[in-house]
Structure formats: structure tokens, C-alpha cells
Write an enzyme that holds these catalytic residues in place. Structure first.
Site, PDB file in Angstrom:
ATOM      1  N   PRO A  99       3.725   2.291  32.929  1.00  0.00           N
ATOM      2  CA  PRO A  99       2.502   3.103  33.006  1.00  0.00           C
ATOM      3  C   PRO A  99       2.585   4.214  34.054  1.00  0.00           C
ATOM      4  O   PRO A  99       1.779   5.143  34.043  1.00  0.00           O
ATOM      5  CB  PRO A  99       1.407   2.100  33.357  1.00  0.00           C
ATOM      6  CG  PRO A  99       2.036   0.769  33.447  1.00  0.00           C
ATOM      7  CD  PRO A  99       3.492   0.880  33.161  1.00  0.00           C
ATOM      8  N   GLU A 126       4.813  -8.367  36.683  1.00  0.00           N
ATOM      9  CA  GLU A 126       4.259  -7.294  37.511  1.00  0.00           C
ATOM     10  C   GLU A 126       5.235  -6.144  37.716  1.00  0.00           C
ATOM     11  O   GLU A 126       5.034  -5.295  38.569  1.00  0.00           O
ATOM     12  CB  GLU A 126       3.808  -7.853  38.861  1.00  0.00           C
ATOM     13  CG  GLU A 126       2.610  -8.779  38.765  1.00  0.00           C
ATOM     14  CD  GLU A 126       1.409  -8.141  38.074  1.00  0.00           C
ATOM     15  OE1 GLU A 126       1.007  -7.033  38.474  1.00  0.00           O
ATOM     16  OE2 GLU A 126       0.901  -8.747  37.114  1.00  0.00           O
ATOM     17  N   ARG A 164      11.783   9.698  13.824  1.00  0.00           N
ATOM     18  CA  ARG A 164      11.295  10.670  12.842  1.00  0.00           C
ATOM     19  C   ARG A 164      12.025  12.002  12.937  1.00  0.00           C
ATOM     20  O   ARG A 164      12.032  12.777  11.988  1.00  0.00           O
ATOM     21  CB  ARG A 164       9.785  10.898  13.014  1.00  0.00           C
ATOM     22  CG  ARG A 164       8.969   9.645  12.748  1.00  0.00           C
ATOM     23  CD  ARG A 164       7.481   9.850  12.940  1.00  0.00           C
ATOM     24  NE  ARG A 164       6.876  10.654  11.893  1.00  0.00           N
ATOM     25  CZ  ARG A 164       6.636  11.956  11.952  1.00  0.00           C
ATOM     26  NH1 ARG A 164       6.937  12.639  13.037  1.00  0.00           N
ATOM     27  NH2 ARG A 164       6.099  12.587  10.950  1.00  0.00           N
ATOM     28  N   ASP A 179       4.561  18.285  10.844  1.00  0.00           N
ATOM     29  CA  ASP A 179       3.452  17.337  10.941  1.00  0.00           C
ATOM     30  C   ASP A 179       2.571  17.671  12.132  1.00  0.00           C
ATOM     31  O   ASP A 179       2.901  18.519  12.940  1.00  0.00           O
ATOM     32  CB  ASP A 179       3.979  15.902  11.120  1.00  0.00           C
ATOM     33  CG  ASP A 179       4.470  15.330   9.799  1.00  0.00           C
ATOM     34  OD1 ASP A 179       4.298  15.987   8.768  1.00  0.00           O
ATOM     35  OD2 ASP A 179       5.025  14.217   9.828  1.00  0.00           O
TER      36      ASP A 179
END
Ligand code: 6GU
Length: 240
Positions: A99, A126, A164, A179
Site C-alpha cells: 500500500p 504486517e 493485456r 480501451d
């Protein structure tokens, strides 16, 4: 593109990656997935412990540097052996799913798709001992401002978006670039049979067979949808 995924939950990675379009691309030999289970590199051959209490105290457990480093060396050497070149593994980028990383984007996906091999590291608990991260990680990637229990689902997101861009993975090689986001706009709406659904008609222009008008209508729809749903993207598109 060859993905090497280091994690404690290879089953999540395997089942996610080997389904649908990426799975078909694996069968076609366009993509490959090698799972490296970090637990296999625990020096504790009885309980295969991979985590321990954090120095300084606090909640949760921290993944041990030695297990992760040994798993990395194995992965790196596997890549080198595959290409018959000791540099191959040393040069391979190591993406850590966290994160605290840079927020993943279509631009980053296109950039990573230029690589031949990619190592993806998924943490759990953690986090991972900082020292091994300093040693091996080249890219820190987050998939958004929320916290997951582990990096596996995030790794699947990255692998899917990168795949992709690999030629042949999509039916039409241009799709990844045209896209949503490819041109900075969201996609136009799509319709298929029947012509009337719960009293709602398919837009007349799509039945007209007039290609130029269809193209014009779709472009206008992209602008309108982007303006309504993502005013931030619309702003960027119109202001250059
Ligand atoms: Cl990449 N990993 C984890 N554990 N949580 C996240 C994330 C990644 N991106 C957003 N939340």
C-alpha cells in the site's frame, strides 16, 4: 511475458491467473507463471515458520528477511538458468505489492509489459523485514488507497493489466491501447441483441450501418461519459 510470483499463497495466484483470457494466453505460450512459495525457503524444516515478532513490539508478525531473500535468489537463478545467462535473473525487475507503493495505472502496466521477465513479491502479515526489501525491490506498487490482507490479489490485478499489453493476448492487438484510459477517455456504451430490452431501444445510429456516424456517436459518448463519471479525467483530456 514470464511472471515469477513469490508469495505464501501460490494457489490464489494460480487460480486467478489460469482462468479466462490470461489462462488461454498461458496455453498459447504467450504468458507463463512460475510460483515460488516463500514457505519452501524457511530455514525451519519442522514448522516452516516464515514470520516472527517485530523488533520494538506492536501487533502482528513480520516476514523474515532470510526466507524472502533465499526465495529471491532461487527465483533469480531460475530465470538465469532458463535463459542460459547469469545476467538475466540479476537484471529482472522485482515488483513489491504494498500500500505504500506508487498507485498502479494503465501507464505503469504498459511500462512493465516491455519487460521479458517480471518478479512479483507478495507480502503478508504486517509486512516484510525492511532490509530484504532494500536489497531486492526495484518497484513498489499499490493498487489503491485501502489495505488488503496480502499482496496476492493486488499481484493478480497487476499481472492481468500487464498481460493485456502482451501481443496476441487480446484478440486484437490494438485493444489495450484504445480501451478505456488508453486515450485518456472511458469506453463508449455497448449493445447486443435483442434490439429492444424492457422497452429500451438500441440507439438508432448503431443499426444504421453508417460507419462514420457510428464512430462520431461513439466519440461523443466517450466524452459525455468521461465528463459525467470521471470529471478529473475529462479535465485532463480537454486541458491537454
Ligand atoms: Cl499492493 N498490497 C496490500 N497488501 N494492500 C494493498 C495493496 C497492495 N494495494 C492497496 N492495498
Amino acid at each position: 511475458m514470464n511472471f515469477y510470483c513469490m508469495s505464501l499463497f501460490p494457489d490464489i495466484i494460480k487460480s486467478g491467473f489460469e482462468a479466462s483470457i490470461t489462462g488461454r494466453a498461458v496455453e498459447k505460450g504467450l504468458l507463463s507463471l512460475t510460483n515460488v512459495n516463500i514457505r519452501d525457503f524457511s530455514p525451519d524444516k519442522k514448522h516452516f515458520k516464515v514470520d516472527d515478532y517485530p523488533y520494538g513490539g506492536g501487533a502482528g508478525l513480520v516476514m523474515k528477511a532470510d526466507c524472502v531473500f533465499d526465495a529471491y535468489e532461487y527465483t533469480r537463478d531460475t530465470i538465469s538458468r532458463y535463459w542460459g545467462c547469469s545476467e538475466a535473473g540479476n537484471r529482472t525487475r522485482v515488483v513489491y505489492m504494498t500500500p505504500r507503493g506508487e498507485t498502479f495505472s494503465q501507464k505503469k502496466a504498459a511500462e512493465l509489459a516491455k519487460e521479458r521477465d517480471l518478479i512479483i513479491l507478495c507480502g503478508h502479515y504486517e509486512g516484510i523485514d525492511e532490509r530484504v526489501l532494500e536489497e531486492i525491490v526495484t518497484d513498489n506498487i499499490s493498487i489503491g488507497d485501502y489495505v488488503l490482507t496480502g499482496g496476492e490479489l493486488a499481484a493478480l490485478v497487476v499481472m492481468d493489466a500487464v498481460s493485456r499489453f502482451v501481443p496476441g493476448v487480446l484478440g486484437n492487438d490494438e485493444s489495450a491501447y484504445t480501451d478505456s484510459f488508453g486515450d485518456g477517455l472511458l469506453e463508449y456504451p455497448q449493445y447486443t441483441r435483442p434490439e429492444v430490452f424492457r422497452g429500451k431501444q438500441v440507439p438508432e445510429v448503431l443499426l444504421s450501418g453508417h460507419h462514420a456516424n457510428v464512430e462520431k456517436w461513439r466519440y461523443e459518448q466517450k466524452l459525455e461519459i468521461t465528463k459525467r463519471m470521471r470529471p478529473d479525467l475529462y479535465e485532463r483530456y480537454t486541458k491537454g
